[in-house]
Scaffold this active site. Sequence first.
Site, mmCIF file in Angstrom:
data_model
loop_
_atom_site.group_PDB
_atom_site.id
_atom_site.type_symbol
_atom_site.label_atom_id
_atom_site.label_comp_id
_atom_site.label_asym_id
_atom_site.label_seq_id
_atom_site.Cartn_x
_atom_site.Cartn_y
_atom_site.Cartn_z
ATOM 1 N N SER A 139 0.860 -1.196 0.000
ATOM 2 C CA SER A 139 0.000 0.000 0.000
ATOM 3 C C SER A 139 0.889 1.236 0.000
ATOM 4 O O SER A 139 2.057 1.159 0.404
ATOM 5 C CB SER A 139 -0.857 0.005 1.276
ATOM 6 O OG SER A 139 -1.526 1.246 1.425
ATOM 7 N N TYR A 152 -1.963 -0.832 10.345
ATOM 8 C CA TYR A 152 -1.939 -1.172 8.909
ATOM 9 C C TYR A 152 -0.603 -0.762 8.283
ATOM 10 O O TYR A 152 0.020 -1.540 7.555
ATOM 11 C CB TYR A 152 -3.114 -0.459 8.242
ATOM 12 C CG TYR A 152 -3.329 -0.747 6.785
ATOM 13 C CD1 TYR A 152 -3.875 -1.952 6.357
ATOM 14 C CD2 TYR A 152 -3.025 0.210 5.809
ATOM 15 C CE1 TYR A 152 -4.100 -2.196 5.008
ATOM 16 C CE2 TYR A 152 -3.254 -0.019 4.464
ATOM 17 C CZ TYR A 152 -3.796 -1.222 4.071
ATOM 18 O OH TYR A 152 -4.020 -1.463 2.729
HETATM 19 N N1 LIG Z 1 -8.937 -0.691 -0.057
HETATM 20 C C1 LIG Z 1 -7.961 0.226 -0.218
HETATM 21 O O1 LIG Z 1 -8.217 1.439 -0.218
HETATM 22 C C2 LIG Z 1 -6.539 -0.212 -0.413
HETATM 23 C C3 LIG Z 1 -5.516 0.746 -0.541
HETATM 24 C C4 LIG Z 1 -4.199 0.328 -0.700
HETATM 25 C C5 LIG Z 1 -3.902 -1.015 -0.702
HETATM 26 N N2 LIG Z 1 -4.926 -1.935 -0.572
HETATM 27 C C6 LIG Z 1 -4.551 -3.337 -0.532
HETATM 28 O O2 LIG Z 1 -5.151 -3.999 -1.626
HETATM 29 C C7 LIG Z 1 -5.347 -5.372 -1.279
HETATM 30 C C8 LIG Z 1 -6.762 -5.785 -1.629
HETATM 31 O O3 LIG Z 1 -7.692 -5.130 -0.782
HETATM 32 P P1 LIG Z 1 -9.134 -4.648 -1.267
HETATM 33 O O4 LIG Z 1 -9.063 -3.183 -1.421
HETATM 34 O O5 LIG Z 1 -9.597 -5.472 -2.423
HETATM 35 O O6 LIG Z 1 -10.013 -4.934 0.060
HETATM 36 P P2 LIG Z 1 -11.020 -6.122 0.416
HETATM 37 O O7 LIG Z 1 -11.287 -5.979 1.872
HETATM 38 O O8 LIG Z 1 -12.200 -6.055 -0.483
HETATM 39 O O9 LIG Z 1 -10.238 -7.462 0.072
HETATM 40 C C9 LIG Z 1 -9.458 -8.174 0.979
HETATM 41 C C10 LIG Z 1 -9.731 -9.641 0.787
HETATM 42 O O10 LIG Z 1 -8.878 -10.345 1.690
HETATM 43 C C11 LIG Z 1 -9.636 -11.368 2.305
HETATM 44 N N3 LIG Z 1 -9.067 -11.741 3.597
HETATM 45 C C12 LIG Z 1 -9.054 -11.014 4.746
HETATM 46 N N4 LIG Z 1 -8.496 -11.719 5.735
HETATM 47 C C13 LIG Z 1 -8.128 -12.911 5.202
HETATM 48 C C14 LIG Z 1 -7.495 -14.070 5.726
HETATM 49 N N5 LIG Z 1 -7.138 -14.161 7.025
HETATM 50 N N6 LIG Z 1 -7.246 -15.103 4.902
HETATM 51 C C15 LIG Z 1 -7.619 -15.037 3.605
HETATM 52 N N7 LIG Z 1 -8.243 -13.993 3.049
HETATM 53 C C16 LIG Z 1 -8.491 -12.930 3.852
HETATM 54 C C17 LIG Z 1 -11.043 -10.782 2.441
HETATM 55 O O11 LIG Z 1 -12.012 -11.794 2.652
HETATM 56 C C18 LIG Z 1 -11.187 -10.034 1.127
HETATM 57 O O12 LIG Z 1 -11.724 -10.853 0.122
HETATM 58 C C19 LIG Z 1 -5.006 -5.486 0.214
HETATM 59 O O13 LIG Z 1 -3.698 -5.976 0.366
HETATM 60 C C20 LIG Z 1 -5.080 -4.049 0.685
HETATM 61 O O14 LIG Z 1 -4.297 -3.826 1.840
HETATM 62 C C21 LIG Z 1 -6.213 -1.563 -0.451
#
Ligand SMILES: NC(=O)c1ccc[n+]([C@@H]2O[C@H](COP(=O)([O-])OP(=O)(O)OC[C@H]3O[C@@H](n4cnc5c(N)ncnc54)[C@H](O)[C@@H]3O)[C@@H](O)[C@H]2O)c1
Length: 260
Positions: A139, A152
């Site tokens: 991130s 985080y």
């Molecule tokens: N959402 C944002 O604004 C943002 C910003 C920067 C980076 N990210 C990163 O992008 C990536 C994807 O996130 P997203 O935005 O799609 O959010 P999201 O919450 O929709 O997706 C996260 C997924 O991880 C799964 N998950 C959570 N805990 C788990 C576990 N213990 N075992 C297996 N699966 C698990 C959830 O069920 C979900 O499907 C992440 O690494 C997040 O940190 C997101």
Amino acid sequence: MSRLDDRVAIVTGASRGVGATIARTLVAAGAKVVLADILVEEGEKVSAEIGEAATFAALDVTSEEDWSRVVSETLAEHGQIDVLVNNAAILHLGTLENTPPEIFRRVLEVNAVGPYLGTRAVLASMKAQNSGSIVHVASIDGLVGMNGVSAYATSKFGLRGLAKSSSLELGRSGIRVNAVCPAGGNTDMYGPWFEKLAAITDQTQAYNENRGIPGTVAYEAIANAVLYLASDASAGVTGIDLPVDGGATAGKFILGFNSM
Ligand SMILES: NC(=O)c1ccc[n+]([C@@H]2O[C@H](COP(=O)([O-])OP(=O)(O)OC[C@H]3O[C@@H](n4cnc5c(N)ncnc54)[C@H](O)[C@@H]3O)[C@@H](O)[C@H]2O)c1
């Protein structure tokens, strides 16, 4: 060109959001993809939508047993694992005072220990074939600090450390390890804080606007960066952080200065 024909990938956190888009993108590039997540119903649905090249596996990234099962099943089914995308993560929004130790530990457990366990689980087969690409989804909060996201940010800074150190250990085994650092993703991740965030919409909008390319980054852009690092198009690239953030971490931005 980023292609993954005849390659096999495991993508964690693929039941929704960015992970689901990464799975679709890797399949479109020719890969067979195992979507792995704790959200079983959603993951099975996404996998079925993608088609034959996709399968779903229930996986809690914090469980060594789960990793062992998913890796064994993938090898039994496909005979190889070429790509691991450690995308699953959880967020906690809260100042240090509002982040109890159990939550801080849980965020580290899912976001940093999970990718460590995943990396260890695929190592033997990648080493045996003398090739592999591991991509961690970190991130921008792993590149620069931000108030309210200490747990985080600690996890995502740590994930970059894991990528860099392991890339140095594994390069001689034909394995590359990199991190993608996006700005923005699925708003479902902010679910528990929707109400509080709604009260400061003007501030979050300003945060998203005050960067080189204003607004949040499309899932597809994040997925394409993952595809690049997963594929031979990035041969020779290892241990890097690839920001996909519209320039949010390039520096400070004052809109009025663009018309001086
Ligand atoms: N959402 C944002 O604004 C943002 C910003 C920067 C980076 N990210 C990163 O992008 C990536 C994807 O996130 P997203 O935005 O799609 O959010 P999201 O919450 O929709 O997706 C996260 C997924 O991880 C799964 N998950 C959570 N805990 C788990 C576990 N213990 N075992 C297996 N699966 C698990 C959830 O069920 C979900 O499907 C992440 O690494 C997040 O940190 C997101």
